[in-house]
Design a protein around this motif. Structure first.
Motif, short mmCIF file in Angstrom:
data_model
loop_
_atom_site.label_atom_id
_atom_site.label_comp_id
_atom_site.label_asym_id
_atom_site.label_seq_id
_atom_site.Cartn_x
_atom_site.Cartn_y
_atom_site.Cartn_z
N ALA A 276 0.62 -18.71 -12.41
CA ALA A 276 -0.83 -18.78 -12.63
C ALA A 276 -1.62 -18.00 -11.59
CB ALA A 276 -1.28 -20.24 -12.63
N PHE A 277 -1.09 -17.89 -10.36
CA PHE A 277 -1.84 -17.25 -9.28
C PHE A 277 -1.60 -15.74 -9.21
CE2 PHE A 277 -1.75 -21.62 -7.37
CZ PHE A 277 -3.13 -21.82 -7.44
N GLY A 278 -0.70 -15.20 -10.03
CA GLY A 278 -0.42 -13.78 -9.96
C GLY A 278 0.14 -13.42 -8.59
N ILE A 279 -0.35 -12.33 -8.04
CA ILE A 279 0.06 -11.93 -6.69
C ILE A 279 -0.74 -12.75 -5.68
CG2 ILE A 279 0.22 -10.04 -5.04
CD1 ILE A 279 0.43 -8.12 -7.40
N GLU A 280 -0.03 -13.43 -4.77
CA GLU A 280 -0.70 -14.33 -3.84
C GLU A 280 -0.11 -14.23 -2.45
OE1 GLU A 280 0.06 -18.54 -4.03
OE2 GLU A 280 1.77 -18.23 -5.38
N VAL A 299 -0.85 -6.16 -1.86
CA VAL A 299 -0.77 -6.83 -0.57
C VAL A 299 -0.52 -5.78 0.51
CG1 VAL A 299 0.06 -9.00 -1.54
CG2 VAL A 299 1.71 -7.27 -0.83
N THR A 300 -1.00 -6.06 1.71
CA THR A 300 -0.81 -5.14 2.83
C THR A 300 -0.04 -5.80 3.96
OG1 THR A 300 -2.92 -5.76 3.86
CG2 THR A 300 -2.98 -3.99 2.24
N VAL A 301 0.54 -6.96 3.71
CA VAL A 301 1.34 -7.67 4.70
C VAL A 301 2.64 -8.12 4.05
CG1 VAL A 301 -0.58 -8.46 6.14
CG2 VAL A 301 0.14 -9.83 4.18
N ASP A 302 3.63 -8.39 4.88
CA ASP A 302 4.90 -8.95 4.42
C ASP A 302 5.03 -10.38 4.93
OD1 ASP A 302 6.15 -6.92 2.89
OD2 ASP A 302 6.56 -5.79 4.73
N GLN A 303 5.89 -11.11 4.29
CA GLN A 303 6.17 -12.47 4.76
C GLN A 303 6.71 -12.40 6.19
OE1 GLN A 303 7.79 -15.03 1.75
NE2 GLN A 303 9.22 -15.93 3.21
N GLY A 304 6.17 -13.28 7.04
CA GLY A 304 6.56 -13.31 8.44
C GLY A 304 5.62 -12.55 9.35
N ASP A 305 4.73 -11.72 8.81
CA ASP A 305 3.79 -10.96 9.63
C ASP A 305 2.78 -11.88 10.31
OD1 ASP A 305 5.01 -8.64 8.89
OD2 ASP A 305 3.37 -7.91 7.62
N ARG A 306 2.38 -11.49 11.51
CA ARG A 306 1.27 -12.14 12.20
C ARG A 306 -0.02 -11.42 11.86
NH1 ARG A 306 2.09 -17.17 14.55
NH2 ARG A 306 4.31 -17.30 15.12
N VAL A 307 -1.08 -12.17 11.63
CA VAL A 307 -2.35 -11.56 11.25
C VAL A 307 -3.45 -12.06 12.17
CG1 VAL A 307 -1.71 -11.25 8.83
CG2 VAL A 307 -2.80 -13.38 9.54
N ALA A 308 -4.50 -11.25 12.29
CA ALA A 308 -5.67 -11.59 13.11
C ALA A 308 -6.86 -11.87 12.21
CB ALA A 308 -5.98 -10.42 14.05
N GLY A 310 -9.98 -11.42 10.12
CA GLY A 310 -10.62 -10.24 9.56
C GLY A 310 -9.67 -9.12 9.19
N GLN A 311 -8.38 -9.28 9.50
CA GLN A 311 -7.42 -8.23 9.17
C GLN A 311 -7.26 -8.12 7.66
OE1 GLN A 311 -3.64 -8.53 11.22
NE2 GLN A 311 -2.54 -7.52 9.53
N TRP A 312 -7.19 -6.89 7.15
CA TRP A 312 -6.95 -6.71 5.73
C TRP A 312 -5.53 -7.12 5.40
CZ3 TRP A 312 -9.28 -1.21 4.38
CH2 TRP A 312 -10.67 -1.29 4.45
N ILE A 313 -5.42 -8.02 4.44
CA ILE A 313 -4.09 -8.50 4.04
C ILE A 313 -3.78 -8.13 2.59
CG2 ILE A 313 -4.07 -10.40 5.70
CD1 ILE A 313 -4.90 -12.27 3.38
N GLY A 314 -4.75 -7.67 1.85
CA GLY A 314 -4.53 -7.32 0.46
C GLY A 314 -5.77 -6.75 -0.19
N GLN A 315 -5.66 -6.53 -1.50
CA GLN A 315 -6.78 -6.04 -2.30
C GLN A 315 -6.93 -6.95 -3.51
OE1 GLN A 315 -4.87 -2.07 -2.23
NE2 GLN A 315 -6.93 -1.24 -1.97
N SER A 316 -8.15 -7.31 -3.79
CA SER A 316 -8.41 -8.26 -4.87
C SER A 316 -8.07 -7.65 -6.23
CB SER A 316 -9.88 -8.69 -4.86
OG SER A 316 -10.70 -7.57 -5.14
N GLY A 317 -7.83 -8.52 -7.20
CA GLY A 317 -7.50 -8.06 -8.54
C GLY A 317 -7.79 -9.14 -9.56
N THR A 318 -7.00 -9.16 -10.61
CA THR A 318 -7.16 -10.17 -11.65
C THR A 318 -5.81 -10.48 -12.28
OG1 THR A 318 -8.38 -10.72 -13.69
CG2 THR A 318 -7.80 -8.40 -13.35
N THR A 319 -4.78 -10.62 -11.41
CA THR A 319 -3.44 -10.95 -11.90
C THR A 319 -3.32 -12.46 -12.11
OG1 THR A 319 -2.67 -11.05 -9.60
CG2 THR A 319 -2.33 -8.98 -10.78
N GLY A 320 -2.34 -12.83 -12.94
CA GLY A 320 -2.10 -14.24 -13.21
C GLY A 320 -3.10 -14.81 -14.20
N ASN A 321 -3.38 -16.10 -14.05
CA ASN A 321 -4.30 -16.79 -14.94
C ASN A 321 -5.73 -16.51 -14.46
OD1 ASN A 321 -5.57 -18.48 -16.75
ND2 ASN A 321 -4.99 -20.37 -15.71
#
Length: 355
Positions: A276-280, A299-308, A310-321
């Protein structure tokens, strides 16, 4: 859920593993692949991000030019009004001078000076009359000359302001065309990005992180809104046919490709697609809270990445439900669905009011 990793195995161990897998039913994986394993074209994500910033800059320049043009137009109109008033004042002064001339005529101004001397009651009366007339005449003439100088200056200023206004209007037409061209390119790139995201979700194999250039703005606050510019849509706990129970997060209506930001510092504990959540993305934050970012296009991050923050982690879309482009944002007390709290007061308590 962790990323799958390849390890060197002995041949017997491989054979045993294959035998076990053959005996188990096939399951649909939604884990991300490592970067470079295929999926979304990093070029289109970068293009969308670049065009997104170009469109924002073009809009900013256009709006600044429009406001400047409106200011020059207002200045030209104000000067034109002053110019009209100055012309009216000159007309009044001319009328005053005419009245003086007519009064002089009625009082013998057309008589020779000798006759005026004979008819005057006394020399003082004659001199006083001549002096008053001369002073009045001089004052009116001086006022007319001064008004004419003011009129000339106002006319020059009005012409200068009108020329600046017309020049700005011409530049704004060019900026509007540039803005429209960028927005058209952005719309086409967004469609390509969403198409790739839909294909990845349908295949159940999400692409790896696309490493985009991060924004130059540095955030000093520990918490930020997950997107910069937005409209709030479906809120936490709202009902509807789209959800099995109640809405579990806060939706931010934004166009496809909008940069999605980490709400706070933390570690990425989940990047997946499908369902339902598409890419999350799910991020774990200090203090025992988790945030989720769903219906993404990339997405602009991988699992395990540390983020700060305001850091860009992805781009919005309309995947999933999803019925349209938006970001679904959740705050949870566990990484899993069903433990959500209302994000709006949660962020407000951390200095991030949403409106």
């Amino acid at each position: 859920m962790r990323l799958s990793r390849r390890h060197p195995l002995l041949v017997p161990a491989l054979l045993c593993a294959l035998a076990v897998l053959a005996a188990r039913p096939t399951t649909d994986t939604t884990e991300t692949k490592a970067s470079g394993d295929g999926g979304a074209d990093p070029g289109i994500s970068a293009q969308v991000a670049r065009l997104y910033e170009d469109a924002a800059l073009a809009t900013q320049q256009y709006e600044a030019g429009r406001l400047e043009a409106e200011g020059q137009r207002a200045t030209a109109q104000r000067l034109e009004g002053l110019l009209d008033r100055e012309r009216r004042d000159i007309s009044v002064l001319h009328e005053d001078l005419g009245r003086i001339a007519r009064a002089q005529y009625r009082n013998g101004g057309d008589l020779p000076l000798t006759a005026q001397i004979i008819l005057a009651g006394s020399p003082e009366q004659l001199m006083r009359g001549q002096q008053v007339f001369s002073q009045t005449n001089l004052a009116v003439n001086n006022a007319i000359e001064k008004s004419r100088r003011a009129e000339a200056k106002l006319a020059a200023d009005e012409a200068k302001a009108a020329a600046a206004w017309q020049s700005l209007e011409k530049r704004n037409v060019e900026l509007a065309g540039l803005k429209q061209g960028i927005e058209q390119q952005l719309e086409e790139a967004r469609g390509q990005l969403q198409g790739q995201a839909d294909a990845s979700v349908a295949a159940g194999a999400c692409p790896g992180a696309v490493r985009l250039d991060q924004p130059t703005a540095q955030f000093t606050a520990p918490w930020v809104a997950p997107v910069e510019t937005y409209e709030l849509s479906a809120g936490f706990g709202s009902g509807g046919s789209r959800w099995a129970d109640r809405h579990t997060g806060q939706d931010f209506a934004v166009p496809i490709g909008t940069p999605v930001r980490a709400a706070g510092a933390g570690r990425v504990v989940k990047v997946s697609c499908g369902g339902a959540f598409g890419i999350e993305i799910v991020i774990e934050h200090p203090g025992g809270y988790y945030t989720q970012y769903a219906h993404l296009a990339a997405v602009t991050v991988d699992q395990g990445d540390r983020v700060a923050p305001g850091q860009w982690i992805g781009q919005s879309g309309t995947t999933g439900n999803s019925t349209g482009p938006h970001l679904h944002f959740e705050v949870r007390v566990t990484p899993e669905l069903g433990s959500g709290v209302d994000p709006v007061p949660w962020l407000a308590a951390r200095g991030v009011p949403l409106g």
